[in-house]
Structures are given as C-alpha cells and as structure tokens.
Design a protein around this motif. Structure first.
Motif, PDB file in Angstrom:
ATOM      1  N   LEU A   6       0.831  -1.191   0.000  1.00  0.00           N
ATOM      2  CA  LEU A   6       0.000   0.000   0.000  1.00  0.00           C
ATOM      3  C   LEU A   6       0.868   1.245   0.000  1.00  0.00           C
ATOM      4  CD1 LEU A   6      -2.656  -0.907   2.741  1.00  0.00           C
ATOM      5  CD2 LEU A   6      -2.763  -1.341   0.274  1.00  0.00           C
ATOM      6  N   ASP A   7       0.559   2.153  -0.914  1.00  0.00           N
ATOM      7  CA  ASP A   7       1.150   3.487  -0.913  1.00  0.00           C
ATOM      8  C   ASP A   7       0.064   4.399  -0.360  1.00  0.00           C
ATOM      9  OD1 ASP A   7       2.643   5.766  -1.288  1.00  0.00           O
ATOM     10  OD2 ASP A   7       2.357   5.834  -3.461  1.00  0.00           O
ATOM     11  N   ILE A   8       0.123   4.645   0.939  1.00  0.00           N
ATOM     12  CA  ILE A   8      -0.942   5.374   1.635  1.00  0.00           C
ATOM     13  C   ILE A   8      -0.742   6.869   1.479  1.00  0.00           C
ATOM     14  CG2 ILE A   8      -2.024   5.811   3.881  1.00  0.00           C
ATOM     15  CD1 ILE A   8      -1.049   3.008   4.729  1.00  0.00           C
ATOM     16  N   GLY A   9      -1.779   7.512   0.962  1.00  0.00           N
ATOM     17  CA  GLY A   9      -1.790   8.965   0.847  1.00  0.00           C
ATOM     18  C   GLY A   9      -2.986   9.521   1.592  1.00  0.00           C
ATOM     19  N   ASP A  10      -3.071  10.837   1.668  1.00  0.00           N
ATOM     20  CA  ASP A  10      -4.182  11.461   2.376  1.00  0.00           C
ATOM     21  C   ASP A  10      -5.511  11.234   1.667  1.00  0.00           C
ATOM     22  OD1 ASP A  10      -2.540  12.456   4.385  1.00  0.00           O
ATOM     23  OD2 ASP A  10      -2.122  14.296   3.261  1.00  0.00           O
ATOM     24  N   VAL A  11      -5.484  11.143   0.339  1.00  0.00           N
ATOM     25  CA  VAL A  11      -6.709  11.012  -0.450  1.00  0.00           C
ATOM     26  C   VAL A  11      -6.854   9.621  -1.051  1.00  0.00           C
ATOM     27  CG1 VAL A  11      -7.966  11.925  -2.446  1.00  0.00           C
ATOM     28  CG2 VAL A  11      -6.674  13.476  -0.974  1.00  0.00           C
ATOM     29  N   ARG A  12      -5.752   9.088  -1.583  1.00  0.00           N
ATOM     30  CA  ARG A  12      -5.783   7.807  -2.298  1.00  0.00           C
ATOM     31  C   ARG A  12      -4.748   6.846  -1.729  1.00  0.00           C
ATOM     32  NH1 ARG A  12      -6.103  11.823  -5.973  1.00  0.00           N
ATOM     33  NH2 ARG A  12      -3.869  11.934  -6.225  1.00  0.00           N
ATOM     34  N   VAL A  13      -4.997   5.556  -2.006  1.00  0.00           N
ATOM     35  CA  VAL A  13      -4.046   4.507  -1.635  1.00  0.00           C
ATOM     36  C   VAL A  13      -3.773   3.681  -2.889  1.00  0.00           C
ATOM     37  CG1 VAL A  13      -3.635   2.458  -0.215  1.00  0.00           C
ATOM     38  CG2 VAL A  13      -4.890   4.405   0.743  1.00  0.00           C
ATOM     39  N   GLY A  14      -2.506   3.622  -3.263  1.00  0.00           N
ATOM     40  CA  GLY A  14      -2.110   2.776  -4.370  1.00  0.00           C
ATOM     41  C   GLY A  14      -1.882   1.364  -3.863  1.00  0.00           C
ATOM     42  N   ILE A  15      -2.349   0.382  -4.632  1.00  0.00           N
ATOM     43  CA  ILE A  15      -2.251  -1.016  -4.221  1.00  0.00           C
ATOM     44  C   ILE A  15      -1.488  -1.797  -5.281  1.00  0.00           C
ATOM     45  CG2 ILE A  15      -3.551  -3.096  -3.606  1.00  0.00           C
ATOM     46  CD1 ILE A  15      -5.914  -1.173  -2.936  1.00  0.00           C
ATOM     47  N   ALA A  16      -0.541  -2.601  -4.821  1.00  0.00           N
ATOM     48  CA  ALA A  16       0.215  -3.496  -5.696  1.00  0.00           C
ATOM     49  C   ALA A  16       0.290  -4.854  -5.013  1.00  0.00           C
ATOM     50  CB  ALA A  16       1.620  -2.949  -5.949  1.00  0.00           C
ATOM     51  N   VAL A  17       0.495  -5.897  -5.805  1.00  0.00           N
ATOM     52  CA  VAL A  17       0.636  -7.239  -5.243  1.00  0.00           C
ATOM     53  C   VAL A  17       1.802  -7.948  -5.912  1.00  0.00           C
ATOM     54  CG1 VAL A  17      -1.801  -7.520  -4.655  1.00  0.00           C
ATOM     55  CG2 VAL A  17      -0.965  -8.322  -6.845  1.00  0.00           C
ATOM     56  N   SER A  18       2.301  -8.941  -5.202  1.00  0.00           N
ATOM     57  CA  SER A  18       3.342  -9.780  -5.793  1.00  0.00           C
ATOM     58  C   SER A  18       2.682 -11.009  -6.401  1.00  0.00           C
ATOM     59  CB  SER A  18       4.343 -10.218  -4.724  1.00  0.00           C
ATOM     60  OG  SER A  18       3.772 -11.193  -3.877  1.00  0.00           O
ATOM     61  N   ASP A  19       3.447 -11.712  -7.207  1.00  0.00           N
ATOM     62  CA  ASP A  19       2.984 -13.014  -7.677  1.00  0.00           C
ATOM     63  C   ASP A  19       3.064 -13.995  -6.514  1.00  0.00           C
ATOM     64  OD1 ASP A  19       5.759 -13.178  -7.532  1.00  0.00           O
ATOM     65  OD2 ASP A  19       5.939 -14.410  -9.322  1.00  0.00           O
ATOM     66  N   ALA A  20       2.575 -15.195  -6.729  1.00  0.00           N
ATOM     67  CA  ALA A  20       2.517 -16.190  -5.652  1.00  0.00           C
ATOM     68  C   ALA A  20       3.895 -16.578  -5.121  1.00  0.00           C
ATOM     69  CB  ALA A  20       1.768 -17.434  -6.130  1.00  0.00           C
ATOM     70  N   THR A  21       4.926 -16.437  -5.947  1.00  0.00           N
ATOM     71  CA  THR A  21       6.272 -16.799  -5.506  1.00  0.00           C
ATOM     72  C   THR A  21       6.980 -15.663  -4.771  1.00  0.00           C
ATOM     73  OG1 THR A  21       7.366 -16.099  -7.544  1.00  0.00           O
ATOM     74  CG2 THR A  21       6.518 -18.369  -7.473  1.00  0.00           C
ATOM     75  N   GLN A  34     -10.285   6.350   2.534  1.00  0.00           N
ATOM     76  CA  GLN A  34     -11.288   5.916   3.510  1.00  0.00           C
ATOM     77  C   GLN A  34     -11.761   4.485   3.271  1.00  0.00           C
ATOM     78  OE1 GLN A  34     -12.115   7.149   6.382  1.00  0.00           O
ATOM     79  NE2 GLN A  34     -10.822   8.937   6.066  1.00  0.00           N
ATOM     80  N   GLU A  35     -11.813   4.049   2.014  1.00  0.00           N
ATOM     81  CA  GLU A  35     -12.239   2.672   1.717  1.00  0.00           C
ATOM     82  C   GLU A  35     -11.213   1.659   2.232  1.00  0.00           C
ATOM     83  OE1 GLU A  35     -13.634   1.722  -2.207  1.00  0.00           O
ATOM     84  OE2 GLU A  35     -14.609   3.684  -2.387  1.00  0.00           O
ATOM     85  N   VAL A  36      -9.942   1.991   2.085  1.00  0.00           N
ATOM     86  CA  VAL A  36      -8.895   1.091   2.561  1.00  0.00           C
ATOM     87  C   VAL A  36      -8.835   1.131   4.089  1.00  0.00           C
ATOM     88  CG1 VAL A  36      -6.424   0.583   2.521  1.00  0.00           C
ATOM     89  CG2 VAL A  36      -7.594   1.315   0.422  1.00  0.00           C
ATOM     90  N   TYR A  37      -8.861   2.323   4.661  1.00  0.00           N
ATOM     91  CA  TYR A  37      -8.754   2.481   6.113  1.00  0.00           C
ATOM     92  C   TYR A  37      -9.897   1.770   6.836  1.00  0.00           C
ATOM     93  CZ  TYR A  37      -7.626   4.698  10.561  1.00  0.00           C
ATOM     94  OH  TYR A  37      -7.274   4.930  11.868  1.00  0.00           O
ATOM     95  N   ALA A  38     -11.089   1.805   6.243  1.00  0.00           N
ATOM     96  CA  ALA A  38     -12.257   1.166   6.841  1.00  0.00           C
ATOM     97  C   ALA A  38     -12.390  -0.305   6.432  1.00  0.00           C
ATOM     98  CB  ALA A  38     -13.519   1.925   6.449  1.00  0.00           C
ATOM     99  N   ALA A  40     -13.276  -1.456   3.621  1.00  0.00           N
ATOM    100  CA  ALA A  40     -14.562  -1.535   2.921  1.00  0.00           C
ATOM    101  C   ALA A  40     -14.547  -2.683   1.919  1.00  0.00           C
ATOM    102  CB  ALA A  40     -14.842  -0.214   2.214  1.00  0.00           C
ATOM    103  N   LYS A  41     -15.711  -2.971   1.387  1.00  0.00           N
ATOM    104  CA  LYS A  41     -15.904  -4.128   0.514  1.00  0.00           C
ATOM    105  C   LYS A  41     -14.941  -4.144  -0.683  1.00  0.00           C
ATOM    106  CE  LYS A  41     -19.783  -4.938  -2.028  1.00  0.00           C
ATOM    107  NZ  LYS A  41     -21.218  -5.243  -2.206  1.00  0.00           N
ATOM    108  N   THR A  42     -14.694  -2.997  -1.289  1.00  0.00           N
ATOM    109  CA  THR A  42     -13.798  -2.966  -2.459  1.00  0.00           C
ATOM    110  C   THR A  42     -12.389  -3.402  -2.087  1.00  0.00           C
ATOM    111  OG1 THR A  42     -13.509  -0.603  -2.051  1.00  0.00           O
ATOM    112  CG2 THR A  42     -15.045  -1.224  -3.798  1.00  0.00           C
ATOM    113  N   PHE A  43     -11.909  -2.970  -0.932  1.00  0.00           N
ATOM    114  CA  PHE A  43     -10.574  -3.359  -0.488  1.00  0.00           C
ATOM    115  C   PHE A  43     -10.554  -4.822  -0.052  1.00  0.00           C
ATOM    116  CE2 PHE A  43      -7.184  -3.344   2.902  1.00  0.00           C
ATOM    117  CZ  PHE A  43      -6.127  -3.358   2.006  1.00  0.00           C
ATOM    118  N   ARG A  44     -11.565  -5.240   0.677  1.00  0.00           N
ATOM    119  CA  ARG A  44     -11.642  -6.640   1.105  1.00  0.00           C
ATOM    120  C   ARG A  44     -11.681  -7.584  -0.094  1.00  0.00           C
ATOM    121  NH1 ARG A  44     -15.845  -5.025   4.512  1.00  0.00           N
ATOM    122  NH2 ARG A  44     -17.239  -6.408   3.369  1.00  0.00           N
TER     123      ARG A  44
END
Length: 137
Positions: A6-21, A34-38, A40-44
């Motif tokens: 997570l690249d946490i900012g005041d307004v937005r959070v950038g999300i990246a993932v690694s591969d399974a390895t 706010q969706e990430v902090y809470a 929320a369903k989109t983040f979950r």
C-alpha cells in the motif's frame, strides 16, 4: 508468498501485489483512502482475490533517511489497516517512488492530468519490487 503493498496517501491509496512466488510486483488499483482504512468491501475483495500473507506499506522518509510527522501518521494508519485485515505488517522506504512512477508514466505518454489515477499504484509496485528483491538477496 504473496504480498500486498500500500502506498498510503491522504486522499488515495495505491495497491500493488506480488505473484505467488513473491518475485514480481504488479500494480493493481487505486482506492480512496477511507475505503482502505475502513476495510470496505472494495478493499476486502482485493484481499480475497489475492490472498496475501503479508502487508507492506511505504514509509515516507526524508531524503536524509529521517522519519518525520508524515511517517508517524502513515505508521499508525498502516497498523490500523493491518489489524483490520489480520495481516503481519512490514515497512519499506518509499523515498522517490512517486517521482519514479511519474517518470515511467511520462515515458509511456501520460499527461499530468492522466497520471492522477496511476501514480500511487505504480509507486506501490516499485517499492514492493524493491522489498521483494531485498528479501531474495
């Protein structure tokens, strides 16, 4: 091991993932803070889709490596998000990741206005890749 960053900012959070390895980082999405902090369903839904075993958050240090007020704020927010997600938490230095993300997007032909929705997830993938590389080394 799959990792989410997570690249946490005041307004937005950038999300990246690694591969399974745990070898290659990829940008995924930008969500409102706010969706990430809470958790929320989109983040979950992202967490359910990728099933990460670790949460890595970028820590904004100053150029001399010091942690200031912003780093303290991000640390507290990241700890809250990790607790909500029931994931272990690690931090990685994110200095200059947004600048590098902008450079990459400019090279791909993006204009400043078009970059807004992309910078944060590209930055997250950059510092996640640095984290993954350091773990392998």
């Amino acid at each position: 091991m799959r990792v989410v960053a997570l690249d946490i900012g005041d307004v937005r959070v950038g999300i990246a993932v690694s591969d399974a390895t745990g070898s290659v980082a990829s940008p995924v999405k930008v969500l409102p803070f706010q969706e990430v902090y809470a958790c929320a369903k989109t983040f979950r839904r992202i967490l359910e889709d990728y099933e990460p075993e670790l949460l890595v958050c970028g820590l904004p240090k100053s150029l001399d490596g010091a942690c200031g007020a912003q780093a303290e704020k991000i640390t507290q927010q990241a700890q809250h998000i990790a607790a909500c997600c029931n994931l272990p938490l690690a931090f990685v230095d994110e200095r200059l990741s947004s600048s590098e993300a902008k450079r990459i997007l400019r090279a791909q032909g993006y204009k400043e206005k078009q970059m807004r929705g992309h910078i944060d997830m590209i930055a997250a993938s950059l510092f996640l890749q640095a984290y993954l590389d350091a773990q392998k080394g």
